[in-house]
Enzyme design. Structure first.
Site, PDB file in Angstrom:
ATOM      1  N   GLU A  33       8.275   1.026  11.720  1.00  0.00           N
ATOM      2  CA  GLU A  33       9.383   2.223  11.683  1.00  0.00           C
ATOM      3  C   GLU A  33       8.944   3.481  11.767  1.00  0.00           C
ATOM      4  OE1 GLU A  33      11.602   4.793  10.546  1.00  0.00           O
ATOM      5  OE2 GLU A  33      11.613   3.975   8.895  1.00  0.00           O
TER       6      GLU A  33
ATOM      7  N   CYS B 289      13.135  10.407   8.803  1.00  0.00           N
ATOM      8  CA  CYS B 289      12.873  10.190  10.235  1.00  0.00           C
ATOM      9  C   CYS B 289      14.229  10.149  10.767  1.00  0.00           C
ATOM     10  CB  CYS B 289      12.228   8.621  10.154  1.00  0.00           C
ATOM     11  SG  CYS B 289      13.108   7.477   9.156  1.00  0.00           S
TER      12      CYS B 289
ATOM     13  N   GLU C 272       8.840  16.159  16.055  1.00  0.00           N
ATOM     14  CA  GLU C 272       9.244  15.972  14.743  1.00  0.00           C
ATOM     15  C   GLU C 272       8.872  17.263  13.619  1.00  0.00           C
ATOM     16  OE1 GLU C 272      10.575  12.193  12.087  1.00  0.00           O
ATOM     17  OE2 GLU C 272       8.463  12.085  13.128  1.00  0.00           O
TER      18      GLU C 272
ATOM     19  N   LYS D 279       0.916  -1.137   0.076  1.00  0.00           N
ATOM     20  CA  LYS D 279      -0.037  -0.155  -0.119  1.00  0.00           C
ATOM     21  C   LYS D 279       0.832   1.111   0.062  1.00  0.00           C
ATOM     22  CE  LYS D 279      -1.271   2.909   2.233  1.00  0.00           C
ATOM     23  NZ  LYS D 279      -1.192   4.456   2.135  1.00  0.00           N
TER      24      LYS D 279
END
Length: 491
Positions: A259, A293, A392, A185
């Site tokens: 993750e 990330c 973040e 996906k």
């Protein structure tokens, strides 16, 4: 249907790749892909419904339960993975440019992460199959035991938009090597490039249903996580989404690897060679316009050299070339979408309203009339308790935080909900390695930061569960089975 046969300015993906065929969607929903640097439409991609996801999962289930893939040997899978790698390689130039247009990734980086990396992963896991036994016999007190590693089954792989080919292949390559089947996906933002994998898979001879690709928004994606015929979910994305996926997989007793996000720290020691630090900060803090990330957005600087380091980081940012990611000279491209640009600008405003000092950047570049660009930005005098140091940003916004000594630096680095990346910079490598051992994070670089595909990658704390890449990356796609036999059978 190949990328080379359609206009470079209009790419339409109106079907899904299910059971080895291009299938019409069971929904009329589409996603308009806008080029990040020009704000012009590239093309459209069909968006799947729960019914499309269901068709893909059932195809994957049939392929492993009744098709040739479920009976394939390690040697057969190794051969297919190598053909898959070659087929992707042949499509590489188109893929690299397309991803840069979709998400703003500088093309030199796209070459590494949307071509070379995915191809290397396929070949690495093919080599793994050539050199590792999936069934071993051992003597036991009662006789003998055959220990087998069998595929976990149907894998739902959910990939993000920032490194679409690489992070999808982090899942697809080890899953296929293990003998699993996959429903991929991709993110709608980078759905166009995802179907290159389908074209390569067809050319490589993957049997029908082994790899299925359906782009979808959140609701249909949730149906993949919850589908009763799925055995494992492999997800890369935000921590918030990862919590929901992890909770659902826990409820269903379903395996998952996650993750997730990061807020990594770069510890700059008082004996640092500033030239070494500046040579490595690009990959450590600015890869993919900091839409990464592992971005080390917290620069921890010793008080004794604080002003020098602030000035050095700010100077590096001012020297970055902001521009179209298709230009090989560009070092900072645009944000992937207007929505994401607004998010990054929102964090910059948070910094401006805090006690921190804006050193450079802080706005959209005046010389870019189109595209979702933002200046690389540095804030000084930041406390590790500030919102800008805790959350973040996923954009080129750095905070420089002072510390007293090595112990204080480690304390600040570990004072985070995240633990994905990080780095230590020192003229004394042994000292830096000692500090790195104390930082609670999944990966740490010493005087550079570049992810090693031959080593495990993943996070601690809110940065995720499990590991991808390296030989360890295939383990979560296996189930272990013990078959108790006679001693003579295993001798």
């Amino acid at each position: 249907m190949t990328l080379t046969s359609i206009s470079p300015t209009q790419i339409d993906r109106d079907r899904f790749f299910i059971n080895g065929e291009w299938k019409l969607p069971q929904s009329a929903d589409t996603y308009r892909t806008i080029e990040a640097a020009t704000e012009q439409q590239i093309g459209t991609a069909a968006l799947g419904s729960a019914a499309d996801i269901d068709a893909a999962v059932r195809a994957a289930r049939a392929a492993i339960d009744n098709g040739p893939w479920g009976k394939s040997t390690a040697a057969e899978r190794s051969e297919v993975l190598r053909k898959f790698a070659t087929a992707l390689e042949l499509r590489g130039a188109d893929t690299v440019a397309l991803v840069s247009r979709e998400n703003g990734m500088p093309i030199t980086l796209s070459q590494a992460f949307n071509l070379q990396g995915p191809v290397a992963l396929l070949r690495m896991y093919a080599d793994y199959l050539d050199h590792n036994l999936l069934e071993v016999g051992m003597l036991s007190d009662l006789g003998g035991t055959l220990v087998r590693r069998e595929p976990v089954g149907v894998v739902g792989a959910i990939a993000p938009w920032n490194y679409p080919q690489m992070l999808a292949m982090f899942k697809v390559a080890p899953a296929l090597a293990a003998g699993c089947t996959v429903v991929l996906k991709p993110s709608p933002e980078t759905a166009l490039d995802a179907y290159v994998m389908a074209e390569a898979a067809l050319e490589a001879g993957l049997p029908p249903g082994v790899l299925n690709i359906v782009a979808a928004e959140r609701e249909a994606s949730a149906s993949l996580v919850e589908h009763p015929l799925v055995d494992k979910i492999a997800f890369t994305g935000s921590t918030a989404a990862g919590r929901l996926i992890g909770a659902k997989c826990g409820e269903l007793i379903r395996r998952c690897t996650l993750e997730l996000g990061g807020k990594s720290a770069a510890i700059v020691c008082d004996d640092v060679d500033i030239d070494v630090f500046l040579a490595g900060i690009d990959h450590a803090a600015f890869d993919n316009n900091s839409q990464t990330c592992t971005t080390q957005s917290r620069i921890l600087a010793p008080r004794s050299r604080y002003d020098e380091i602030v000035d050095a980081v700010a100077g590096f940012c001012r020297d970055m070339k902001i521009g179209n990611p298709l230009d090989p000279e560009t070092t900072c491209g645009p944000m992937a979408t207007q929505t994401h640009l607004n998010r990054v600008l929102g964090y910059i405003e948070i910094g401006k309203k805090s006690d921190a000092r804006l050193v450079t950047g802080g706005q959209r570049p005046a010389d870019q009339s189109r595209g979702w660009f933002v200046e690389p930005t540095v804030f000084a005098n930041v406390s590790n308790e500030d919102q800008l140091a805790r959350e973040e940003v996923f954009g080129p916004v750095l905070t420089v935080i002072p510390y007293d000594d090595d112990d204080d630096a480690v304390r600040i680095a570990n004072d985070s909900n995240y633990g994905l990346g990080g780095s230590v910079w020192s003229s004394d490598e042994a000292r830096a390695v000692d500090i790195a051992r104390r930082v609670r994070t999944g990966t740490v670089g010493v005087n550079y930061y570049v992810v090693d595909l031959n080593a495990p990658f993943g996070g601690m704390k809110d940065s995720g569960l499990g590991r991808e890449s390296g030989p360890q990356g295939i383990e979560s796609y296996f189930e272990y089975k013990s078959i108790y036999t006679s001693a003579d059978f295993v001798r």
